[in-house]
Write an enzyme that holds these catalytic residues in place. Structure first.
Site, PDB file in Angstrom:
ATOM      1  N   ILE A  76       0.836  -1.186  -0.060  1.00  0.00           N
ATOM      2  CA  ILE A  76      -0.069   0.148   0.000  1.00  0.00           C
ATOM      3  C   ILE A  76       0.926   1.152  -0.084  1.00  0.00           C
ATOM      4  CG2 ILE A  76      -1.781   1.384   1.355  1.00  0.00           C
ATOM      5  CD1 ILE A  76      -2.849  -1.540   2.117  1.00  0.00           C
ATOM      6  N   ASP A  79      11.401   3.040   5.139  1.00  0.00           N
ATOM      7  CA  ASP A  79      11.119   1.659   4.949  1.00  0.00           C
ATOM      8  C   ASP A  79      12.440   0.862   5.740  1.00  0.00           C
ATOM      9  OD1 ASP A  79       8.978  -0.115   3.180  1.00  0.00           O
ATOM     10  OD2 ASP A  79      10.623  -1.157   3.757  1.00  0.00           O
ATOM     11  N   TYR A 124      -2.056  -9.848  15.750  1.00  0.00           N
ATOM     12  CA  TYR A 124      -2.044  -8.716  14.874  1.00  0.00           C
ATOM     13  C   TYR A 124      -3.101  -8.107  14.886  1.00  0.00           C
ATOM     14  CZ  TYR A 124      -2.966  -6.493  10.525  1.00  0.00           C
ATOM     15  OH  TYR A 124      -3.441  -5.592   9.363  1.00  0.00           O
ATOM     16  N   LYS A 150      -3.491  -3.980  16.501  1.00  0.00           N
ATOM     17  CA  LYS A 150      -4.156  -3.023  15.574  1.00  0.00           C
ATOM     18  C   LYS A 150      -5.349  -2.142  16.546  1.00  0.00           C
ATOM     19  CE  LYS A 150      -1.815  -2.873  11.917  1.00  0.00           C
ATOM     20  NZ  LYS A 150      -1.327  -1.498  11.235  1.00  0.00           N
ATOM     21  N   ARG A 180     -15.570 -12.629   2.560  1.00  0.00           N
ATOM     22  CA  ARG A 180     -14.462 -11.594   2.699  1.00  0.00           C
ATOM     23  C   ARG A 180     -14.998 -10.150   1.930  1.00  0.00           C
ATOM     24  NH1 ARG A 180     -13.086 -14.434   5.760  1.00  0.00           N
ATOM     25  NH2 ARG A 180     -11.059 -15.193   6.360  1.00  0.00           N
ATOM     26  N   ALA A 183       4.373  -2.006   9.465  1.00  0.00           N
ATOM     27  CA  ALA A 183       3.831  -3.003  10.465  1.00  0.00           C
ATOM     28  C   ALA A 183       4.280  -4.484  10.201  1.00  0.00           C
ATOM     29  CB  ALA A 183       2.189  -2.755  10.510  1.00  0.00           C
ATOM     30  N   SER A 241      -7.033  -2.429  10.838  1.00  0.00           N
ATOM     31  CA  SER A 241      -7.489  -3.550  10.128  1.00  0.00           C
ATOM     32  C   SER A 241      -8.549  -4.284  10.524  1.00  0.00           C
ATOM     33  CB  SER A 241      -6.180  -4.606  10.431  1.00  0.00           C
ATOM     34  OG  SER A 241      -6.421  -5.876  10.055  1.00  0.00           O
ATOM     35  N   SER A 287       2.477  -7.236   9.450  1.00  0.00           N
ATOM     36  CA  SER A 287       1.245  -7.317   8.901  1.00  0.00           C
ATOM     37  C   SER A 287       0.733  -8.893   8.645  1.00  0.00           C
ATOM     38  CB  SER A 287       1.172  -6.754   7.445  1.00  0.00           C
ATOM     39  OG  SER A 287       1.968  -7.022   6.774  1.00  0.00           O
ATOM     40  N   LYS A 316       4.522  -9.531  -1.053  1.00  0.00           N
ATOM     41  CA  LYS A 316       4.286 -10.184   0.296  1.00  0.00           C
ATOM     42  C   LYS A 316       4.334 -11.472   0.361  1.00  0.00           C
ATOM     43  CE  LYS A 316       0.647  -8.065   2.341  1.00  0.00           C
ATOM     44  NZ  LYS A 316      -0.831  -7.601   2.675  1.00  0.00           N
ATOM     45  N   ASN A 329      -9.978  -6.666   2.990  1.00  0.00           N
ATOM     46  CA  ASN A 329      -9.167  -7.539   2.149  1.00  0.00           C
ATOM     47  C   ASN A 329      -8.543  -6.829   0.976  1.00  0.00           C
ATOM     48  OD1 ASN A 329     -10.490  -9.614   4.016  1.00  0.00           O
ATOM     49  ND2 ASN A 329      -9.041 -11.061   2.821  1.00  0.00           N
ATOM     50  N   PHE A 342      -9.746 -23.670   1.459  1.00  0.00           N
ATOM     51  CA  PHE A 342     -10.323 -24.296   2.580  1.00  0.00           C
ATOM     52  C   PHE A 342     -11.712 -24.772   2.531  1.00  0.00           C
ATOM     53  CE2 PHE A 342      -7.095 -21.414   4.971  1.00  0.00           C
ATOM     54  CZ  PHE A 342      -6.039 -22.483   4.982  1.00  0.00           C
TER      55      PHE A 342
END
Length: 333
Positions: free
Chosen positions: A22, A43, A161, A165, A230, A99, A138, A101, A200, A191, A223
């Site tokens: 992002i 960063d 996590y 947040k 989502r 973060a 988040s 994440s 990532k 998401n 799954f």
């Protein structure tokens, strides 16, 4: 597309985690649409360190910044000596994206130090400068609470996590109770998917991962039984929300999603429309904290931020698919 009227001429914009997904998209948005602004990226960049789960401890990657013309600072928000570098910058806005994440990280101490303690240090610096902070929260703050998810309701995170947040948000709430006009805005991303997320790795969106699986194997794994839902939000809508938040006249915490939940099976249908047919294998879910249904209530975001999500799941995947194909071709080589 420009999201605000202000040219930001002469304004300094600092982006922590600016080499990440992002953060890098934000950097290029400002470079392309507000060229008279001063954009600085801070960063840690990735190294050889990994978590016990095998994922990198830092997701920033130089390739996300190829073509960026602003200043790049290498630093770790968890190091006070590096924070002194930030204190020396006379910034007007800070977009705090840095973060831990990875939702599967189990090191609670590390996650809390990076996500909450370092955030508080950055927030103090920002307030001293009378600058504006827009930070990444988040949907993980809601855990498995019943959807639709509304800020202030059902905030029961299932992992460290999400808890870290929520601690960020609670710290901001205490400040805003005393002074509602403080320029602090938290954006609870749902998401997010889209270009520049490839580095990532295993924590990239399932849309990217499933797209790459389909191209490589003509088969994907989900799954059981793909009905988990989502709120998928395209990166361009997330950038819109961040930029529009710059003109909000009060502090607050806001959901950033499309506003409608979609199942993983629907993701498969969208991918098949773009890539052709492929098989689906359903497997057992090993994660007890796996969210079964998230959906952002975005009414406050629409009202206060003038946020208008433009990309449905179908149109987002259609816009993204050429990038997914390019990534696949690069992997093959």
């Amino acid at each position: 597309m420009q999201f605000i009227k202000n040219t930001l001429k002469g304004k300094t914009i600092l982006i922590t985690g600016g080499a990440g997904f992002i953060g890098s998209n934000l950097a290029f948005y400002f470079q392309n649409h507000h060229p008279e602004s001063n954009i600085i990226i801070f960063d840690k960049f990735r190294d050889d360190n990994i978590f016990p789960n095998g994922n990198p401890t830092s997701l920033g990657h130089f390739k996300n910044l190829i073509g960026f013309k602003g200043r790049v600072i290498v630093g770790d928000i968890n190091q006070l000596s590096d924070l002194e570098t930030i204190e020396d910058i006379n910034f007007d806005y800070i977009f705090h994206q840095a973060a831990v994440s990875d939702t599967t990280v189990s090191d609670q101490n590390f996650a809390m130090r990076v996500n909450h303690e370092a955030f508080l240090n950055l927030l103090n610096i920002t307030l001293e400068k009378k600058a504006m902070m827009i930070y990444a929260s988040s949907a993980g703050t809601y855990g498995n609470s019943a959807a639709p998810n509304s800020v202030g309701i059902g905030e029961k995170p299932e992992n460290i996590y999400g808890f870290s947040k929520l601690c960020m948000d609670e710290s901001v709430r205490r400040l805003l109770e005393k002074n509602p006009k403080l320029s602090i805005i938290g954006l609870r991303y749902f998401n997010v998917y889209g270009p520049r997320e490839f580095y990532k790795g295993k924590t990239a969106s399932m849309i990217l991962q499933l797209g790459l699986q389909a191209l490589k194997n003509k088969k994907v794994r989900l799954f059981e039984f793909g009905e988990q839902k989502r709120d998928f939000v395209y990166i361009q809508d997330v950038i819109q929300a961040n930029v529009k938040a710059m003109e909000c006249e009060k502090g607050g915490i806001y959901n950033i999603g499309y506003g409608k939940a979609r199942s993983y099976n629907e993701v498969i249908d969208c991918l098949k429309n773009e890539l052709g047919n492929f098989e689906v294998e359903y497997i057992k879910n090993p994660y007890h904290f796996f969210q079964t249904h998230t959906e952002a209530d975005i009414q406050q975001s629409i009202r206060d931020l003038e946020y208008e999500p433009n990309f449905s799941l179908e149109s987002g995947i259609k816009d993204y698919i050429s990038e997914i194909k390019l990534i696949y071709e690069g992997i093959k080589q």
